[in-house]
Scaffold this motif. Sequence first.
Motif, mmCIF file in Angstrom:
data_model
loop_
_atom_site.group_PDB
_atom_site.id
_atom_site.type_symbol
_atom_site.label_atom_id
_atom_site.label_comp_id
_atom_site.label_asym_id
_atom_site.label_seq_id
_atom_site.Cartn_x
_atom_site.Cartn_y
_atom_site.Cartn_z
ATOM 1 N N VAL A 94 0.862 -1.185 0.000
ATOM 2 C CA VAL A 94 0.000 0.000 0.000
ATOM 3 C C VAL A 94 0.896 1.232 0.000
ATOM 4 O O VAL A 94 1.983 1.221 0.574
ATOM 5 C CB VAL A 94 -0.964 0.012 1.205
ATOM 6 C CG1 VAL A 94 -1.872 -1.202 1.177
ATOM 7 C CG2 VAL A 94 -0.230 0.069 2.530
ATOM 8 N N VAL A 119 -3.398 3.299 -0.087
ATOM 9 C CA VAL A 119 -3.817 2.866 1.244
ATOM 10 C C VAL A 119 -5.302 3.145 1.494
ATOM 11 O O VAL A 119 -5.931 2.463 2.288
ATOM 12 C CB VAL A 119 -2.917 3.491 2.334
ATOM 13 C CG1 VAL A 119 -3.196 4.976 2.485
ATOM 14 C CG2 VAL A 119 -3.059 2.763 3.652
ATOM 15 N N ASN A 120 -5.869 4.103 0.790
ATOM 16 C CA ASN A 120 -7.283 4.434 0.970
ATOM 17 C C ASN A 120 -8.191 3.794 -0.089
ATOM 18 O O ASN A 120 -9.358 4.122 -0.171
ATOM 19 C CB ASN A 120 -7.469 5.954 0.981
ATOM 20 C CG ASN A 120 -6.984 6.616 -0.289
ATOM 21 O OD1 ASN A 120 -6.396 5.974 -1.146
ATOM 22 N ND2 ASN A 120 -7.189 7.910 -0.398
ATOM 23 N N ASP A 179 -10.679 1.286 -1.592
ATOM 24 C CA ASP A 179 -11.692 0.389 -1.026
ATOM 25 C C ASP A 179 -11.467 -1.076 -1.420
ATOM 26 O O ASP A 179 -11.662 -1.980 -0.609
ATOM 27 C CB ASP A 179 -13.098 0.817 -1.452
ATOM 28 C CG ASP A 179 -13.526 2.125 -0.822
ATOM 29 O OD1 ASP A 179 -12.993 2.468 0.255
ATOM 30 O OD2 ASP A 179 -14.388 2.807 -1.403
ATOM 31 N N GLN A 212 -8.643 -2.477 0.638
ATOM 32 C CA GLN A 212 -9.090 -2.661 2.021
ATOM 33 C C GLN A 212 -9.939 -3.924 2.141
ATOM 34 O O GLN A 212 -9.815 -4.677 3.114
ATOM 35 C CB GLN A 212 -9.854 -1.443 2.502
ATOM 36 C CG GLN A 212 -8.969 -0.225 2.680
ATOM 37 C CD GLN A 212 -9.739 1.026 3.070
ATOM 38 O OE1 GLN A 212 -10.935 0.977 3.305
ATOM 39 N NE2 GLN A 212 -9.040 2.133 3.119
ATOM 40 N N VAL A 229 -7.592 -6.953 2.121
ATOM 41 C CA VAL A 229 -6.969 -7.136 3.432
ATOM 42 C C VAL A 229 -7.987 -7.730 4.398
ATOM 43 O O VAL A 229 -7.677 -8.626 5.178
ATOM 44 C CB VAL A 229 -6.405 -5.798 3.974
ATOM 45 C CG1 VAL A 229 -5.946 -5.943 5.412
ATOM 46 C CG2 VAL A 229 -5.257 -5.314 3.097
ATOM 47 N N GLY A 230 -9.233 -7.280 4.317
ATOM 48 C CA GLY A 230 -10.285 -7.772 5.196
ATOM 49 C C GLY A 230 -10.617 -9.234 4.997
ATOM 50 O O GLY A 230 -11.109 -9.893 5.903
ATOM 51 N N ARG A 282 -2.638 4.178 8.888
ATOM 52 C CA ARG A 282 -3.795 3.616 8.169
ATOM 53 C C ARG A 282 -3.593 2.133 7.873
ATOM 54 O O ARG A 282 -4.494 1.318 8.039
ATOM 55 C CB ARG A 282 -4.035 4.390 6.881
ATOM 56 C CG ARG A 282 -4.649 5.749 7.114
ATOM 57 C CD ARG A 282 -4.853 6.506 5.803
ATOM 58 N NE ARG A 282 -5.307 7.850 6.034
ATOM 59 C CZ ARG A 282 -4.505 8.897 6.209
ATOM 60 N NH1 ARG A 282 -3.187 8.731 6.183
ATOM 61 N NH2 ARG A 282 -4.989 10.097 6.418
ATOM 62 N N ALA A 283 -2.396 1.790 7.436
ATOM 63 C CA ALA A 283 -2.097 0.383 7.163
ATOM 64 C C ALA A 283 -2.154 -0.431 8.453
ATOM 65 O O ALA A 283 -2.623 -1.570 8.452
ATOM 66 C CB ALA A 283 -0.724 0.250 6.508
ATOM 67 N N LEU A 290 -5.652 -1.392 9.210
ATOM 68 C CA LEU A 290 -6.102 -2.488 8.342
ATOM 69 C C LEU A 290 -5.536 -3.829 8.797
ATOM 70 O O LEU A 290 -6.227 -4.846 8.769
ATOM 71 C CB LEU A 290 -5.662 -2.236 6.896
ATOM 72 C CG LEU A 290 -6.352 -1.115 6.137
ATOM 73 C CD1 LEU A 290 -5.665 -0.901 4.801
ATOM 74 C CD2 LEU A 290 -7.818 -1.438 5.937
ATOM 75 N N CYS A 291 -4.286 -3.817 9.198
ATOM 76 C CA CYS A 291 -3.610 -5.071 9.545
ATOM 77 C C CYS A 291 -3.959 -5.572 10.944
ATOM 78 O O CYS A 291 -4.055 -6.776 11.157
ATOM 79 C CB CYS A 291 -2.106 -4.885 9.450
ATOM 80 S SG CYS A 291 -1.542 -4.626 7.770
#
Length: 83
Positions: free
Chosen positions: A10, A42-43, A45, A48, A51-52, A70-71, A74-75
């Motif tokens: 990211v 990184v922003n 969608d 994200q 990663v989810g 931000r990362a 997410l992590c």
Amino acid sequence: MSALKTIAIVYHPNLPEAAKDMQAISTFLMENGVSEVVTGAVNDDGLQAEVGKRKLDMVIALGGDGTMLRAGHLCAINDLPLL
């Protein structure tokens, strides 16, 4: 620990050098045995969501402090290592 197979990179969307470095790192990883490299801002969608889904072995963040924070968000909820 088994070899890393899928890595996300990211980057900060407003830093041209981060996007350039992302390309170089992605190429290096693919040439050295990583099966898949997922890249994006990184922003983003879509990233994200990826990663989810916990389809990743690790996330690499390129940018500044904000990008790392931000990362990290997410992590953390997915127990993924962050570099």
